[in-house]
Design a protein around this motif. Structure first.
Motif, PDB file in Angstrom:
ATOM      1  N   ALA A 269      31.199  47.355  37.479  1.00  0.00           N
ATOM      2  CA  ALA A 269      31.402  46.688  36.185  1.00  0.00           C
ATOM      3  C   ALA A 269      32.885  46.592  35.842  1.00  0.00           C
ATOM      4  O   ALA A 269      33.364  45.564  35.320  1.00  0.00           O
ATOM      5  N   GLU A 270      33.613  47.651  36.167  1.00  0.00           N
ATOM      6  CA  GLU A 270      35.060  47.679  35.910  1.00  0.00           C
ATOM      7  C   GLU A 270      35.766  46.583  36.717  1.00  0.00           C
ATOM      8  O   GLU A 270      36.645  45.874  36.206  1.00  0.00           O
ATOM      9  N   LYS A 271      35.384  46.450  38.001  1.00  0.00           N
ATOM     10  CA  LYS A 271      35.994  45.424  38.853  1.00  0.00           C
ATOM     11  C   LYS A 271      35.631  44.017  38.362  1.00  0.00           C
ATOM     12  O   LYS A 271      36.453  43.104  38.404  1.00  0.00           O
ATOM     13  N   ASP A 272      34.369  43.841  37.886  1.00  0.00           N
ATOM     14  CA  ASP A 272      33.945  42.538  37.352  1.00  0.00           C
ATOM     15  C   ASP A 272      34.787  42.142  36.140  1.00  0.00           C
ATOM     16  O   ASP A 272      35.155  40.972  35.974  1.00  0.00           O
ATOM     17  N   LYS A 273      35.092  43.143  35.306  1.00  0.00           N
ATOM     18  CA  LYS A 273      35.926  42.889  34.124  1.00  0.00           C
ATOM     19  C   LYS A 273      37.326  42.449  34.548  1.00  0.00           C
ATOM     20  O   LYS A 273      37.907  41.507  33.979  1.00  0.00           O
ATOM     21  N   GLU A 274      37.893  43.157  35.542  1.00  0.00           N
ATOM     22  CA  GLU A 274      39.240  42.827  36.024  1.00  0.00           C
ATOM     23  C   GLU A 274      39.272  41.435  36.639  1.00  0.00           C
ATOM     24  O   GLU A 274      40.242  40.684  36.469  1.00  0.00           O
ATOM     25  N   ILE A 275      38.181  41.089  37.362  1.00  0.00           N
ATOM     26  CA  ILE A 275      38.097  39.749  37.972  1.00  0.00           C
ATOM     27  C   ILE A 275      37.996  38.679  36.888  1.00  0.00           C
ATOM     28  O   ILE A 275      38.658  37.630  36.944  1.00  0.00           O
ATOM     29  N   ALA A 276      37.155  38.968  35.867  1.00  0.00           N
ATOM     30  CA  ALA A 276      36.965  38.001  34.771  1.00  0.00           C
ATOM     31  C   ALA A 276      38.244  37.813  33.956  1.00  0.00           C
ATOM     32  O   ALA A 276      38.470  36.749  33.357  1.00  0.00           O
ATOM     33  N   ALA A 277      39.078  38.839  33.920  1.00  0.00           N
ATOM     34  CA  ALA A 277      40.317  38.788  33.129  1.00  0.00           C
ATOM     35  C   ALA A 277      41.370  37.869  33.741  1.00  0.00           C
ATOM     36  O   ALA A 277      42.326  37.468  33.070  1.00  0.00           O
ATOM     37  N   ILE A 278      41.230  37.566  35.014  1.00  0.00           N
ATOM     38  CA  ILE A 278      42.202  36.685  35.682  1.00  0.00           C
ATOM     39  C   ILE A 278      41.841  35.231  35.373  1.00  0.00           C
ATOM     40  O   ILE A 278      40.756  34.760  35.731  1.00  0.00           O
ATOM     41  N   THR A 279      42.718  34.548  34.713  1.00  0.00           N
ATOM     42  CA  THR A 279      42.471  33.147  34.344  1.00  0.00           C
ATOM     43  C   THR A 279      43.290  32.221  35.250  1.00  0.00           C
ATOM     44  O   THR A 279      44.522  32.246  35.245  1.00  0.00           O
ATOM     45  N   MET A 280      42.583  31.449  36.021  1.00  0.00           N
ATOM     46  CA  MET A 280      43.229  30.531  36.957  1.00  0.00           C
ATOM     47  C   MET A 280      43.216  29.121  36.350  1.00  0.00           C
ATOM     48  O   MET A 280      42.204  28.710  35.763  1.00  0.00           O
ATOM     49  N   SER A 281      44.315  28.395  36.491  1.00  0.00           N
ATOM     50  CA  SER A 281      44.379  27.036  35.947  1.00  0.00           C
ATOM     51  C   SER A 281      43.394  26.126  36.672  1.00  0.00           C
ATOM     52  O   SER A 281      43.010  26.392  37.819  1.00  0.00           O
ATOM     53  N   GLU A 282      42.980  25.043  35.989  1.00  0.00           N
ATOM     54  CA  GLU A 282      42.021  24.104  36.574  1.00  0.00           C
ATOM     55  C   GLU A 282      42.566  23.480  37.858  1.00  0.00           C
ATOM     56  O   GLU A 282      41.835  23.265  38.821  1.00  0.00           O
ATOM     57  N   GLU A 283      43.883  23.228  37.849  1.00  0.00           N
ATOM     58  CA  GLU A 283      44.520  22.630  39.035  1.00  0.00           C
ATOM     59  C   GLU A 283      44.421  23.568  40.249  1.00  0.00           C
ATOM     60  O   GLU A 283      44.075  23.141  41.349  1.00  0.00           O
ATOM     61  N   ASN A 284      44.682  24.865  40.007  1.00  0.00           N
ATOM     62  CA  ASN A 284      44.607  25.851  41.104  1.00  0.00           C
ATOM     63  C   ASN A 284      43.171  26.080  41.566  1.00  0.00           C
ATOM     64  O   ASN A 284      42.916  26.293  42.753  1.00  0.00           O
ATOM     65  N   LYS A 285      42.220  26.002  40.598  1.00  0.00           N
ATOM     66  CA  LYS A 285      40.801  26.130  40.965  1.00  0.00           C
ATOM     67  C   LYS A 285      40.400  24.997  41.900  1.00  0.00           C
ATOM     68  O   LYS A 285      39.668  25.193  42.873  1.00  0.00           O
ATOM     69  N   ARG A 334      45.618  28.861  51.590  1.00  0.00           N
ATOM     70  CA  ARG A 334      44.759  29.406  50.523  1.00  0.00           C
ATOM     71  C   ARG A 334      45.478  30.515  49.756  1.00  0.00           C
ATOM     72  O   ARG A 334      45.426  30.584  48.526  1.00  0.00           O
ATOM     73  N   LEU A 335      46.141  31.414  50.501  1.00  0.00           N
ATOM     74  CA  LEU A 335      46.824  32.544  49.870  1.00  0.00           C
ATOM     75  C   LEU A 335      48.073  32.128  49.104  1.00  0.00           C
ATOM     76  O   LEU A 335      48.581  32.892  48.274  1.00  0.00           O
ATOM     77  N   ASP A 336      48.572  30.928  49.378  1.00  0.00           N
ATOM     78  CA  ASP A 336      49.741  30.410  48.647  1.00  0.00           C
ATOM     79  C   ASP A 336      49.389  30.027  47.215  1.00  0.00           C
ATOM     80  O   ASP A 336      50.262  29.901  46.359  1.00  0.00           O
ATOM     81  N   ILE A 337      48.101  29.830  46.968  1.00  0.00           N
ATOM     82  CA  ILE A 337      47.661  29.456  45.614  1.00  0.00           C
ATOM     83  C   ILE A 337      47.801  30.679  44.708  1.00  0.00           C
ATOM     84  O   ILE A 337      47.317  31.765  45.048  1.00  0.00           O
ATOM     85  N   PRO A 338      48.450  30.568  43.561  1.00  0.00           N
ATOM     86  CA  PRO A 338      48.649  31.720  42.672  1.00  0.00           C
ATOM     87  C   PRO A 338      47.332  32.408  42.301  1.00  0.00           C
ATOM     88  O   PRO A 338      46.319  31.742  42.082  1.00  0.00           O
ATOM     89  N   GLN A 339      47.364  33.762  42.242  1.00  0.00           N
ATOM     90  CA  GLN A 339      46.264  34.652  41.815  1.00  0.00           C
ATOM     91  C   GLN A 339      45.118  34.798  42.826  1.00  0.00           C
ATOM     92  O   GLN A 339      44.215  35.590  42.621  1.00  0.00           O
TER      93      GLN A 339
END
Length: 591
Positions: A269-285, A334-339
């Motif tokens: 659950a803690e890891k899910d929260k940390e993952i959810a907290a990362i906000t990626m821009s629509e362009e990067n998605k 792929r890894l060059d994309i931020p976050q």
């Protein structure tokens, strides 16, 4: 008679003696094993006793047929069907291994006590892949919660088992002594009949033996009755305590499983929260989705092309190289994309938490494979991921022995038995394997029983040495005591036959052959091959004479009234040379 040593040399030996009151991992007591054959009963092991101390290497040395391997097989519970355990006990964690059923032995053999056999090729199944053979031990008992439960009840189980072991030991000993008396009487009467002794003498002996047998039977029955009575007086309370502990252990095990599950869910659950907290821009998605789709397409493309070019090896290799290069390029993109890397790391941590949780509940094939590759790497096998899928014939002799060592180590045993593990190898590989065993012993804090016929191999391995001959231990001591102050003529003979570049004397072969153990000789079994034998050696078996608290020897030469005998010149020469080198080494260390 010992080699004459000065005070500093004596202190050098004493300073290296084993400290007392160390923890015993294994206790072998008065072990007697014979084998039924068409020609009679072979008396392979005749009253062997020794202790194995935690973290030490005990070397058992002797010629073929001395009973070394039979003793080790008894510890592992792999004696042949025609074997008869006539007396003795092998105590490990409060259990007598001689009383453990084959089904119960599955939780001990490989898991608690591992073994490296003599010939690696015959130890491995030629038609089964190496990986399967290594992981088999881990997958026999994959239920970790069951193992947790067994550990909880171990003290009560040990107490109950000990009471039964003591009772059964007394009964076996009483029956063994009584049967031995009958056998002695039969042999004496048979010998008298062959000598054509007078009928009156034979009749008198029969009457005398009948009376002594009746007396012995009465004494035997009395001992057995007392042992059973003593057991029956404590068994009910011990059994009740064990049943009570089992009930509480079931509750504790259930709670342990629930705690593990809660701990894992909290981490996830803690890891899910940390993952959810990362906000990626629509362009990067969008970029990430495109790259991942491209990776999938590349994999599908390669699969189709590989199938079409299956029979063209050169083309196949080029395709593979191009495919791997393209994948690397896409993964880097792929890894060059931020976050993305941050997200990958968090997801990997969540997967790892799940793996740890599952390994605490049950060992899966994937976990066993991961552990096997880790152990293969530890024992020095290159490219373990690739070699995991190979067969034994694809390995050299030295590598096969490393595989056998990996199999023995996979479950992290407390005790490792090495039954002449370097006999089938050349000297260069032999040195590597011995060094590896020493390194693994130190790293894993294992106790080792090392069986060999070569005292030269023992030199850099042993903490203590047991010299065996004709089913008995004839000398027992620390490595320094055996090498610098040997007392038994058989030990002298073994030392005399070791090749040494510095020795000026001719090597001495041991004359004759070991005795026929269907008819063991009267007195000292080594007497017929011993140039120092006394008249008493041919009549009476020598008891153990204590040289020091850690050194004892079964030789009449140590009797107070025996004549002084000096070991062969080649032995004394080597002892003085070794002591000189040891003393110089210690001086250098102090400086």
């Amino acid at each position: 008679m010992a080699v004459k040593l000065n005070e500093s040399q004596k202190r050098l030996i004493e300073d290296n003696a084993s400290p007392e009151n160390q923890e015993k991992v294994l206790e072998v007591s008065n072990l007697v094993i014979s084998f039924k054959t068409d020609n009679g009963k072979v008396q392979a092991v005749r009253g062997v006793s020794f202790d194995l101390i935690k973290g030490e290497t005990l070397c058992i040395v002797g010629e073929s047929g001395s009973g070394k391997s039979v003793t080790s097989k008894a510890i592992m519970g792999i004696l042949s069907p025609n074997a008869i355990v006539e007396n003795g006990s092998i105590i490990y964690q409060g259990e007598d291994l001689l009383q453990v059923s084959e089904e119960e032995f599955h939780r001990i053999r490989g898991h608690k006590i591992g073994m490296i056999f003599q010939d690696p090729l015959s130890s491995l199944n030629p038609i089964v892949r190496i990986g399967k053979q290594i992981t088999e031990t881990m997958l026999i008992n994959p239920d970790q919660l069951k193992n947790y439960f067994n550990d909880l009840i171990a003290p009560e189980l040990t107490a109950y088992t000990n009471a039964r072991v003591v009772r059964d030991g007394v009964i076996r000993k009483a029956n063994y002594d009584y049967t031995g008396l009958l056998e002695d009487h039969k042999k004496t009467l048979s010998a008298k009949k062959k000598e054509k002794a007078p009928k009156e003498e034979i009749a008198s002996l029969k009457a005398e033996y009948k009376a002594s047998e009746a007396e012995a039977k009465k004494a035997r029955d009395q001992k057995i009755a007392e042992a059973r009575e003593k057991y029956n007086s404590v068994a009910p309370s011990l059994r009740a305590k064990l049943s009570e502990r089992k009930a509480s252990a079931r509750v504790e095990t259930k709670q342990h499983a629930e705690d593990l599950r809660k701990d894992y869910l909290a981490k996830a659950a803690e890891k899910d929260k940390e993952i959810a907290a990362i906000t990626m821009s629509e362009e990067n998605k969008k970029k990430l989705l495109e790259v991942e789709s491209e990776i999938k397409r590349e994999n599908v493309r390669y699969g189709l092309l590989f199938a079409l070019n299956y029979f063209f090896n050169k083309r196949k290799q080029k395709l593979r190289a191009a495919h791997l290069a393209r994948l690397e390029e896409l993964k880097a993109k792929r890894l060059d994309i931020p976050q993305v890397k941050e997200l990958d790391d968090l997801k990997a941590e969540k997967v790892q938490a799940e793996k740890e949780y599952r390994s605490q509940i049950r060992i899966t094939k994937a976990m066993a494979k991961e552990r096997a590759i880790e152990v293969m790497r530890e024992v020095g096998i290159p490219e373990p991921e690739k070699r995991f899928k190979q067969f034994p014939f694809q390995f050299s002799g030295g590598m096969r022995q490393r595989i056998v060592i990996a199999i023995a180590l996979i479950a992290n045993p407390d005790v490792l038995i090495c039954d002449e593990p370097t006999t089938a190898l050349d000297v260069t590989i032999q040195a590597q394997i011995l060094e590896l065993i020493n390194k693994l012993k130190a790293a894993r804090k294992m106790s080792v029983i090392f069986i060999t016929h070569d005292l030269g191999v023992v030199a850099n391995m042993a903490d203590r040495v047991a010299v065996m001959y004709a089913g008995k231990i004839v000398e027992y001591g620390t490595d320094k005591e055996i090498f610098f102050d040997p007392r038994h003529p058989y030990t002298w003979a073994l030392l005399s036959s070791i090749p040494d570049i510095n020795s000026k004397e001719k090597l001495v072969a041991i004359p004759g052959t070991p005795p026929d153990m269907i008819y063991p000789p009267k007195g000292d079994a080594f007497a017929l091959r011993n140039q120092y034998a006394l008249a008493i050696d041919f009549k009476y078996e020598p008891p153990f004479f204590e040289i020091t608290k850690t050194h004892k020897v079964a030789s009449w030469l140590e009797y107070k009234d025996a004549k002084d005998v000096v070991p062969p010149k080649i032995v004394t020469e080597r002892i003085y040379k070794a002591l000189e080198e040891e003393g110089a080494l210690l001086k250098d260390e102090k400086r």
